[in-house]
Design an enzyme around this catalytic site. Structure first.
Site, short mmCIF file in Angstrom:
data_model
loop_
_atom_site.label_atom_id
_atom_site.label_comp_id
_atom_site.label_asym_id
_atom_site.label_seq_id
_atom_site.Cartn_x
_atom_site.Cartn_y
_atom_site.Cartn_z
N THR A 172 -19.24 34.00 -0.66
CA THR A 172 -17.84 33.64 -0.87
C THR A 172 -17.14 34.76 -1.63
OG1 THR A 172 -18.26 31.26 -0.85
CG2 THR A 172 -16.26 32.00 -1.95
N PHE A 174 -14.23 35.79 -4.11
CA PHE A 174 -13.39 35.23 -5.16
C PHE A 174 -12.34 36.24 -5.56
CE2 PHE A 174 -17.18 32.67 -5.39
CZ PHE A 174 -16.74 31.41 -5.77
#
Length: 249
Positions: A172, A174
């Site tokens: 992921t 960020f």
């Protein structure tokens, strides 16, 4: 040493907190909030110097809550980004998986483990929570949660299975965002610039006209996607990542 308050999706133990610690180290005071929207609003209102939020997952794509809220908070700017490997675990007090009747986690985590759940816990209900760490509060007889190793250790709960995400390279991205510059810490040369824009009118060729500007200036778009304006059906906002710093001519 300057201590910085960083807002993140809580409670403690989420991947967002891991990203905040990786970006800011021991100078960070983690400040958990109950939603991504609340996290970003806290940074915009000065309740925290910055916020660390998920923007894109390699499997499930963009995070709509982050994009939609950032559009409404124009004072926030992206200062830096971090790609964090995501390794989900099945956490439960049940030693026998056959006794698990419900699995709790954030919707993205449930989606990222979909094939594993269908193979090993097909009969178990999948119940969404606000975050992966929040899911651990639902661990009880007959239930399980999907979260990180760190979250399980923090809450003193046993791990039944490691790395249950369907794709081992799950990660992921960020963003660290803030309303004010964060000093010299994030002044290294940027390689990307992230922008958002709307169009003046919904007519044929208007998006083409906007994108032509980048082509004529030889600016490469690494990513572009649309989100509904939530005002009129068929009208969209656009989010794009451009290769190059915003200080480049």
């Amino acid at each position: 040493m300057l201590v910085m308050r960083a807002a993140f999706l809580g409670p403690s133990g989420t991947y967002a907190e891991q990203a905040a610690l990786a970006l800011l180290g021991q100078t960070v005071v983690s400040t958990p909030f109950g939603s991504i929207q609340a996290t970003l609003r806290a940074a915009a209102a000065g309740e925290a110097e910055c916020a660390v939020v998920p923007i894109e997952n390699s499997i499930e794509g963009s995070v709509p809550a982050t994009l939609d809220t950032l559009w409404l908070l124009p004072s926030l700017q992206v200062r830096t980004a971090l790609v964090l490997p995501i390794r989900h675990c099945l956490i439960s007090n049940e030693s026998d998986p056959a006794q698990i009747k419900a699995v709790y986690s954030h919707p993205q985590a449930l989606a990222q483990c979909q094939n594993w759940l269908e193979k090993h816990l097909l009969a178990a209900d999948r119940l969404p929570t606000a975050s992966t760490s929040e899911a651990l509060r639902h661990v009880a007889p007959g239930t399980a949660a999907i979260a990180s190793v760190q979250a399980a250790e923090l809450h003193g709960l046993p791990i039944l299975a490691h790395t249950i995400n369907d794709h081992p390279d799950n990660c992921t991205r960020f963003w660290l965002v803030s309303a004010s510059p964060l000093g010299d810490r994030f002044r290294e040369p940027a390689t990307y610039t992230s922008i958002a824009f709307s169009l003046k009118a919904n007519r044929p060729g208007v998006l083409y006209e906007a994108l032509t500007i980048f082509a004529l200036e030889r600016i490469n778009l690494a990513r572009i996607e649309s989100r509904p304006t939530k005002k009129v059906i068929g009208e969209y906002l656009f989010f794009a990542d451009l290769e190059g710093a915003n200080t480049d001519k």
